[in-house]
Design a protein around this motif. Structure first.
Motif, PDB file in Angstrom:
ATOM      1  N   LYS A 208       0.839  -1.201   0.000  1.00 34.66           N
ATOM      2  CA  LYS A 208       0.000   0.000   0.000  1.00 34.66           C
ATOM      3  C   LYS A 208       0.875   1.253   0.000  1.00 34.66           C
ATOM      4  O   LYS A 208       1.883   1.319   0.702  1.00 34.66           O
ATOM      5  CB  LYS A 208      -0.896  -0.015   1.244  1.00 34.66           C
ATOM      6  N   VAL A 209       0.491   2.254  -0.812  1.00 35.06           N
ATOM      7  CA  VAL A 209       1.216   3.528  -0.829  1.00 35.06           C
ATOM      8  C   VAL A 209       0.805   4.345   0.394  1.00 35.06           C
ATOM      9  O   VAL A 209      -0.387   4.538   0.650  1.00 35.06           O
ATOM     10  CB  VAL A 209       0.885   4.327  -2.114  1.00 35.06           C
ATOM     11  N   ILE A 210       1.809   4.803   1.166  1.00 33.65           N
ATOM     12  CA  ILE A 210       1.533   5.646   2.331  1.00 33.65           C
ATOM     13  C   ILE A 210       2.410   6.894   2.300  1.00 33.65           C
ATOM     14  O   ILE A 210       3.488   6.896   1.695  1.00 33.65           O
ATOM     15  CB  ILE A 210       1.729   4.902   3.673  1.00 33.65           C
ATOM     16  N   LEU A 211       1.950   7.932   2.960  1.00 29.40           N
ATOM     17  CA  LEU A 211       2.714   9.175   3.094  1.00 29.40           C
ATOM     18  C   LEU A 211       3.760   9.000   4.178  1.00 29.40           C
ATOM     19  O   LEU A 211       3.460   8.512   5.274  1.00 29.40           O
ATOM     20  CB  LEU A 211       1.752  10.307   3.464  1.00 29.40           C
ATOM     21  N   ILE A 212       5.003   9.412   3.893  1.00 31.05           N
ATOM     22  CA  ILE A 212       6.082   9.298   4.884  1.00 31.05           C
ATOM     23  C   ILE A 212       6.724  10.663   5.094  1.00 31.05           C
ATOM     24  O   ILE A 212       6.366  11.647   4.450  1.00 31.05           O
ATOM     25  CB  ILE A 212       7.140   8.249   4.452  1.00 31.05           C
ATOM     26  N   ASP A 213       7.667  10.724   6.031  1.00 34.85           N
ATOM     27  CA  ASP A 213       8.463  11.923   6.295  1.00 34.85           C
ATOM     28  C   ASP A 213       7.592  13.063   6.832  1.00 34.85           C
ATOM     29  O   ASP A 213       6.559  12.835   7.456  1.00 34.85           O
ATOM     30  CB  ASP A 213       9.224  12.332   5.023  1.00 34.85           C
ATOM     31  N   GLU A 214       8.003  14.302   6.599  1.00 35.04           N
ATOM     32  CA  GLU A 214       7.315  15.483   7.119  1.00 35.04           C
ATOM     33  C   GLU A 214       6.365  16.047   6.065  1.00 35.04           C
ATOM     34  O   GLU A 214       6.520  15.773   4.877  1.00 35.04           O
ATOM     35  CB  GLU A 214       8.339  16.557   7.467  1.00 35.04           C
ATOM     36  N   ILE A 215       5.398  16.855   6.504  1.00 31.66           N
ATOM     37  CA  ILE A 215       4.594  17.601   5.526  1.00 31.66           C
ATOM     38  C   ILE A 215       4.274  18.989   6.058  1.00 31.66           C
ATOM     39  O   ILE A 215       4.125  19.210   7.252  1.00 31.66           O
ATOM     40  CB  ILE A 215       3.276  16.878   5.135  1.00 31.66           C
ATOM     41  N   HIS A 216       4.196  19.928   5.123  1.00 33.62           N
ATOM     42  CA  HIS A 216       3.738  21.302   5.361  1.00 33.62           C
ATOM     43  C   HIS A 216       4.568  22.059   6.399  1.00 33.62           C
ATOM     44  O   HIS A 216       4.068  22.957   7.070  1.00 33.62           O
ATOM     45  CB  HIS A 216       2.255  21.307   5.752  1.00 33.62           C
ATOM     46  N   THR A 217       5.850  21.715   6.513  1.00 33.70           N
ATOM     47  CA  THR A 217       6.756  22.465   7.400  1.00 33.70           C
ATOM     48  C   THR A 217       7.456  23.560   6.591  1.00 33.70           C
ATOM     49  O   THR A 217       7.446  23.530   5.350  1.00 33.70           O
ATOM     50  CB  THR A 217       7.834  21.544   7.999  1.00 33.70           C
ATOM     51  N   PRO A 218       8.108  24.517   7.278  1.00 35.98           N
ATOM     52  CA  PRO A 218       8.833  25.560   6.545  1.00 35.98           C
ATOM     53  C   PRO A 218      10.043  25.036   5.784  1.00 35.98           C
ATOM     54  O   PRO A 218      10.580  25.729   4.925  1.00 35.98           O
ATOM     55  CB  PRO A 218       9.250  26.542   7.647  1.00 35.98           C
ATOM     56  N   ASP A 219      10.490  23.819   6.071  1.00 35.53           N
ATOM     57  CA  ASP A 219      11.597  23.240   5.304  1.00 35.53           C
ATOM     58  C   ASP A 219      11.103  22.617   4.002  1.00 35.53           C
ATOM     59  O   ASP A 219      11.845  22.526   3.032  1.00 35.53           O
ATOM     60  CB  ASP A 219      12.327  22.179   6.128  1.00 35.53           C
ATOM     61  N   SER A 220       9.857  22.156   3.997  1.00 36.07           N
ATOM     62  CA  SER A 220       9.352  21.461   2.811  1.00 36.07           C
ATOM     63  C   SER A 220       8.324  22.284   2.055  1.00 36.07           C
ATOM     64  O   SER A 220       7.843  21.857   1.010  1.00 36.07           O
ATOM     65  CB  SER A 220       8.704  20.130   3.221  1.00 36.07           C
ATOM     66  N   SER A 221       7.984  23.466   2.575  1.00 32.96           N
ATOM     67  CA  SER A 221       6.881  24.252   2.016  1.00 32.96           C
ATOM     68  C   SER A 221       7.221  25.729   2.018  1.00 32.96           C
ATOM     69  O   SER A 221       8.108  26.181   2.730  1.00 32.96           O
ATOM     70  CB  SER A 221       5.605  24.059   2.846  1.00 32.96           C
ATOM     71  N   ARG A 222       6.445  26.456   1.232  1.00 40.10           N
ATOM     72  CA  ARG A 222       6.557  27.913   1.204  1.00 40.10           C
ATOM     73  C   ARG A 222       5.159  28.474   1.471  1.00 40.10           C
ATOM     74  O   ARG A 222       4.176  28.029   0.894  1.00 40.10           O
ATOM     75  CB  ARG A 222       7.039  28.352  -0.183  1.00 40.10           C
ATOM     76  N   TYR A 223       5.096  29.452   2.365  1.00 46.14           N
ATOM     77  CA  TYR A 223       3.828  30.119   2.671  1.00 46.14           C
ATOM     78  C   TYR A 223       3.962  31.622   2.429  1.00 46.14           C
ATOM     79  O   TYR A 223       4.995  32.213   2.751  1.00 46.14           O
ATOM     80  CB  TYR A 223       3.455  29.934   4.150  1.00 46.14           C
ATOM     81  N   PHE A 224       2.926  32.228   1.867  1.00 44.39           N
ATOM     82  CA  PHE A 224       2.793  33.684   1.818  1.00 44.39           C
ATOM     83  C   PHE A 224       1.716  34.092   2.817  1.00 44.39           C
ATOM     84  O   PHE A 224       0.790  33.332   3.089  1.00 44.39           O
ATOM     85  CB  PHE A 224       2.321  34.180   0.438  1.00 44.39           C
ATOM     86  N   TYR A 225       1.825  35.323   3.305  1.00 45.74           N
ATOM     87  CA  TYR A 225       0.709  35.910   4.037  1.00 45.74           C
ATOM     88  C   TYR A 225      -0.377  36.289   3.020  1.00 45.74           C
ATOM     89  O   TYR A 225      -0.080  36.925   2.014  1.00 45.74           O
ATOM     90  CB  TYR A 225       1.142  37.157   4.802  1.00 45.74           C
ATOM     91  N   ALA A 226      -1.615  35.890   3.312  1.00 42.64           N
ATOM     92  CA  ALA A 226      -2.710  36.210   2.386  1.00 42.64           C
ATOM     93  C   ALA A 226      -2.970  37.709   2.341  1.00 42.64           C
ATOM     94  O   ALA A 226      -3.191  38.278   1.258  1.00 42.64           O
ATOM     95  CB  ALA A 226      -3.979  35.461   2.795  1.00 42.64           C
ATOM     96  N   GLU A 227      -2.908  38.339   3.515  1.00 38.43           N
ATOM     97  CA  GLU A 227      -3.156  39.782   3.563  1.00 38.43           C
ATOM     98  C   GLU A 227      -2.032  40.522   2.841  1.00 38.43           C
ATOM     99  O   GLU A 227      -0.857  40.355   3.161  1.00 38.43           O
ATOM    100  CB  GLU A 227      -3.241  40.267   5.016  1.00 38.43           C
ATOM    101  N   GLY A 228      -2.382  41.315   1.853  1.00 39.12           N
ATOM    102  CA  GLY A 228      -1.389  42.078   1.105  1.00 39.12           C
ATOM    103  C   GLY A 228      -0.822  41.355  -0.101  1.00 39.12           C
ATOM    104  O   GLY A 228      -0.062  41.937  -0.873  1.00 39.12           O
ATOM    105  N   TYR A 229      -1.205  40.052  -0.271  1.00 37.41           N
ATOM    106  CA  TYR A 229      -0.651  39.314  -1.412  1.00 37.41           C
ATOM    107  C   TYR A 229      -0.960  40.023  -2.729  1.00 37.41           C
ATOM    108  O   TYR A 229      -0.057  40.259  -3.548  1.00 37.41           O
ATOM    109  CB  TYR A 229      -1.187  37.878  -1.466  1.00 37.41           C
ATOM    110  N   GLN A 230      -2.227  40.329  -2.969  1.00 39.06           N
ATOM    111  CA  GLN A 230      -2.638  40.874  -4.258  1.00 39.06           C
ATOM    112  C   GLN A 230      -1.981  42.221  -4.533  1.00 39.06           C
ATOM    113  O   GLN A 230      -1.498  42.483  -5.640  1.00 39.06           O
ATOM    114  CB  GLN A 230      -4.161  41.007  -4.330  1.00 39.06           C
TER     115      GLN A 230
END
Length: 315
Positions: A208-230
């Protein structure tokens, strides 16, 4: 403030240990993994010479939170977090491919696009896009998973042709990747953030395929602040973001991209502390809770060893 940059444990049933760029992974009886999120930090495929206080705790607790928040849509490896810096979970045979999914044109994809590239990993990109612009729909741009050196972009066709992943497993990974990104996007939006891009790793256990390791951390992801994006996008200004990108930018400003002849700039205690504060800021934004640092006046390695050993005794 102390930082954990090296571990050398010997747990009951331990078969082997793998020291990654950031995580140390202990194999228990070829059945479980004890993943220690150290305070090491890497950028441009090189480990920086100084650890970042509380970074490991931040990464481990964000990943644990998101593994729990997505377990209803994708099966994952996590069993328990016996220490703020440790996750224990199921051992799986990892695929040699990382699933990168991008909702916006930024980072390395933008750098390539600016230089005339209009195709990434077999995915054609529209003409006339601008930095930080949202794609019509998220694109998946996988890379090969290298033990050393740079991960390389690769197309879905090449992945299947080279036998890295079967067609059936690839389709499952794509489905899971899109579902995870959608859930992560919704959670980020509820916290006033935009999940810009991220990566997922999958493995196989009991067929079975399963998710491993980390997810949605600042090392694996990029986030913008929504306010002021546009407003920032329309003005062509840099976005306010929560990710490891600010460390890469700092290195670039100090003439380091891990190219031949370049010298790593000094990482002062003050700079390490500022990076730590940025990681804690992201934790509080994305998890929506006050960060409670594990006490830093004790031997971190001894604490981890005690907590993990006590958990393994319960199995």
């Amino acid at each position: 403030m102390s930082a954990l940059t090296r571990t050398d444990f010997s747990f009951k049933g331990q078969k082997s240990v793998y020291h990654g760029k950031v995580r140390d992974v202990y194999n228990i009886n070829d059945d479980l993994m004890v993943m220690v999120a150290t305070d090491r930090i890497s950028a441009f495929d090189v480990i920086l010479p100084k650890g970042i206080p509380f970074k490991g705790q931040v990464l481990n607790q964000i990943a644990a939170s998101f593994l729990d928040a997505t377990s209803d849509i994708v099966p994952n490896w996590k069993l328990a977090t016996p220490d703020p810096m440790v996750t224990v979970g199921l051992k799986a045979e990892g695929f040699r491919v990382e699933m990168i999914i991008r909702g916006y044109l930024t980072g390395s994809a933008w750098r390539d696009y600016k230089n005339g590239c209009r195709e990434i990993c077999g995915v054609k990109l529209p003409e006339g896009m601008r930095e930080n612009e949202k794609f019509p729909e998220p694109i998946i741009t996988p890379t090969t998973k290298a033990d050393e050196g740079h991960d390389e972009n690769i197309s879905a066709e090449e992945i299947i042709a080279q036998g890295l992943v079967s067609k059936e497993d690839w389709e499952t990974m794509v489905k899971y990747t899109r579902a995870l990104f959608q859930r992560g996007t919704e959670i980020a939006a509820s916290k006033g953030l935009i999940l810009v891009d991220t990566k997922y790793e999958f493995g196989k256990r009991d067929g079975k395929v399963i998710l491993i390791d980390e997810i949605h951390t600042p090392d694996s992801s990029r986030y913008f602040y929504a306010e002021g994006y546009q407003e920032k996008f329309e003005a062509g200004e840099p976005q306010k973001q929560l990710s490891k990108e600010f460390v890469r930018q700092w290195l670039i400003e100090h003439n380091f991209m891990n190219q031949p002849g370049q010298v790593m700039p000094e990482i002062t205690d003050e700079y390490a502390q500022s990076v730590s504060e940025r990681y804690i800021e992201l934790y509080e934004h994305i998890v929506g809770e006050k960060f409670v640092p594990a006490t830093d006046n004790e031997d971190i390695a001894a604490r981890i060893e005690k907590n993990v050993a006590a958990y393994l005794e319960t199995l």
